[in-house]
Design a protein around this motif. Structure first.
Motif, PDB file in Angstrom:
ATOM      1  N   GLU A 188       0.827  -1.203   0.000  1.00 17.28           N
ATOM      2  CA  GLU A 188       0.000   0.000   0.000  1.00 17.28           C
ATOM      3  C   GLU A 188       0.867   1.262   0.000  1.00 17.28           C
ATOM      4  OE1 GLU A 188      -3.189  -0.085  -0.616  1.00 17.28           O
ATOM      5  OE2 GLU A 188      -2.901  -2.249  -0.684  1.00 17.28           O
ATOM      6  N   THR A 189       2.021   1.193   0.652  1.00 20.25           N
ATOM      7  CA  THR A 189       2.946   2.335   0.617  1.00 20.25           C
ATOM      8  C   THR A 189       3.529   2.512  -0.781  1.00 20.25           C
ATOM      9  OG1 THR A 189       3.509   2.019   2.955  1.00 20.25           O
ATOM     10  CG2 THR A 189       5.035   3.318   1.624  1.00 20.25           C
ATOM     11  N   LEU A 192       0.965   4.117  -2.794  1.00 25.13           N
ATOM     12  CA  LEU A 192       0.732   5.489  -2.337  1.00 25.13           C
ATOM     13  C   LEU A 192       1.789   6.445  -2.872  1.00 25.13           C
ATOM     14  CD1 LEU A 192      -0.847   7.500  -0.597  1.00 25.13           C
ATOM     15  CD2 LEU A 192       0.604   6.818   1.336  1.00 25.13           C
ATOM     16  N   TRP A 252      -8.473  -0.571  -3.183  1.00 23.21           N
ATOM     17  CA  TRP A 252      -7.599  -0.031  -2.130  1.00 23.21           C
ATOM     18  C   TRP A 252      -6.887   1.226  -2.621  1.00 23.21           C
ATOM     19  CZ3 TRP A 252      -5.217  -5.573  -1.456  1.00 23.21           C
ATOM     20  CH2 TRP A 252      -6.165  -6.405  -0.852  1.00 23.21           C
ATOM     21  N   ASN A 256      -7.271   5.189  -1.069  1.00 22.70           N
ATOM     22  CA  ASN A 256      -6.139   6.021  -0.669  1.00 22.70           C
ATOM     23  C   ASN A 256      -6.025   7.280  -1.508  1.00 22.70           C
ATOM     24  OD1 ASN A 256      -5.286   4.345   1.439  1.00 22.70           O
ATOM     25  ND2 ASN A 256      -4.075   3.063   0.075  1.00 22.70           N
ATOM     26  N   LEU A 260      -6.317  11.025   0.112  1.00 24.86           N
ATOM     27  CA  LEU A 260      -5.211  11.970  -0.001  1.00 24.86           C
ATOM     28  C   LEU A 260      -5.678  13.300  -0.593  1.00 24.86           C
ATOM     29  CD1 LEU A 260      -2.209  12.529   0.311  1.00 24.86           C
ATOM     30  CD2 LEU A 260      -1.843  11.552  -1.955  1.00 24.86           C
ATOM     31  N   PHE A 274       0.043  13.821   4.895  1.00 23.11           N
ATOM     32  CA  PHE A 274       0.119  12.370   5.087  1.00 23.11           C
ATOM     33  C   PHE A 274      -0.028  11.994   6.558  1.00 23.11           C
ATOM     34  CE2 PHE A 274       2.324  13.236   1.125  1.00 23.11           C
ATOM     35  CZ  PHE A 274       1.837  12.244   0.287  1.00 23.11           C
ATOM     36  N   PHE A 283      -6.116   5.191   5.059  1.00 26.01           N
ATOM     37  CA  PHE A 283      -4.906   4.437   4.717  1.00 26.01           C
ATOM     38  C   PHE A 283      -4.759   3.225   5.636  1.00 26.01           C
ATOM     39  CE2 PHE A 283      -0.176   3.898   4.960  1.00 26.01           C
ATOM     40  CZ  PHE A 283      -0.008   3.437   3.664  1.00 26.01           C
ATOM     41  N   THR A 286      -7.142   0.459   4.524  1.00 21.52           N
ATOM     42  CA  THR A 286      -6.693  -0.345   3.381  1.00 21.52           C
ATOM     43  C   THR A 286      -5.611  -1.344   3.795  1.00 21.52           C
ATOM     44  OG1 THR A 286      -5.035   1.319   2.721  1.00 21.52           O
ATOM     45  CG2 THR A 286      -7.227   1.484   1.732  1.00 21.52           C
TER      46      THR A 286
END
Length: 333
Positions: A188-189, A192, A252, A256, A260, A274, A283, A286
């Protein structure tokens, strides 16, 4: 003497508060993360009512030409009515027809050269069709299909690459409850990072823009990842991952991206955004959904079904927030 008549006390039944059902409670809580503590009615029948109606090719082309300098509508003409996407279903049908032809060529005529094409088109079908749905839902019509495709292809591959770089920092041998959480955080990072890059690059400032950008990154990630799995594990994995992709990376990423842009608004993207609680809640959600998906737990298909429902409920709440944002902007204007 006449007897005194006292008014009857209201029955407990008439004064007892009505307990909302689980779905209403969930949408109320999720909606509070967007700034409005009110339940969101989920009317899927109305939302997808246009899917089975007849639409001309001219209507499809009209949707695809949006987002250019000459075809982006003004805020005053942007619709805040409930969204009713339909073109994505035609895109999915085209994919299904193409996959059927490729499968027939491969299985009936031993067309080995069709194998790679069959893998990639099958991996692409559901994520890209979902992406087209969010392209339709972006009623601002301010991001062209060319930009969306570029974000899907370049951003999707780059998000996979970013994830691979992050994987070099840790060692994951077996998938356990703890490593599933770590995998979810890393992937997920990685997505992102690319979502933030494109949000900043195209100066996205509306929630529905964030939905679309996140969907493009997530769909690209899902398609390329599935193609890689099929290359290693064979065609049997394609059907499973195609069904499961209805509620994984594309959604997901959508969540995000919307979160954001929701905290960004019309300001330049900056680090403190963030750390904003509104973004961190989505976040974190997810990451939880992703981790639960990967965890080696019992009742796999029941768990997957519930996770898909939670992801879609969250997305529908964010779509509602995006439409509400249009009305708020008009009031401010």
């Amino acid at each position: 003497m006449q007897p005194t008549v006292t008014p009857a006390e209201p029955s407990p039944k008439s004064t007892a508060p009505v307990n909302p059902n689980l779905l209403d409670s969930a949408t109320t809580q999720l909606n509070s993360w967007t700034g409005q503590r009110r339940k969101v009615p989920l009317k899927l029948g109305s939302m997808f009512s246009e899917v089975f109606k007849t639409h001309s090719e001219a209507a499809a082309e009209q949707l695809f030409i949006g987002g250019t300098q000459t075809t982006t509508p003004s805020l005053a003409t942007v619709s805040d009515s409930p969204v009713k996407p339909w073109l994505f279903a035609r895109v999915l049908l085209i994919f299904a027809l193409t996959i059927a032809i490729l499968a027939g060529s491969y299985f009936l005529f031993d067309g080995e050269k069709m194998y790679i094409s069959l893998i990639f088109m099958s991996a692409l079908a559901v994520p890209f069709s979902l992406l087209m749905m969010f392209f339709e839902i972006n009623t601002f019509r301010n991001i062209s299909i060319f930009k969306v495709t570029k974000i899907f292809m370049v951003g999707g591959v780059a998000s996979v690459l970013t994830t691979m770089v992050l994987y070099q920092l840790v060692s994951i041998q077996n998938l356990t409850v703890l490593t599933a959480i770590l995998v979810a955080f890393i992937e997920e990072t990685g997505k992102l990072v690319m979502i933030a890059y494109y949000v900043k690059r195209i100066q996205a400032r509306f929630i529905l823009n964030g939905l679309l950008i996140g969907a493009a990154i997530g769909a690209g990630f899902a398609a390329f990842e599935t193609a890689g799995y099929a290359q290693d594990l064979g065609l049997s994995v394609l059907l499973v991952r195609s069904i499961s992709s209805l509620g994984t990376h594309t959604l997901w990423g959508t969540i995000n991206g919307a979160a954001l842009v929701m905290v960004k608004g019309d300001r330049p993207l900056a680090g403190p955004m963030f750390r904003d609680g509104r973004f961190l809640r989505f976040f974190g959600l997810t990451i939880v959904l992703h981790a639960l998906w990967d965890m080696p737990l019992p009742f796999e298909w029941v768990r997957i079904g519930l996770l898909i429902i939670v992801a879609w409920v969250t997305v529908l709440v964010l779509i509602n927030a995006g439409l509400r944002e249009i009305r708020t902007l008009r009031t401010g204007a």
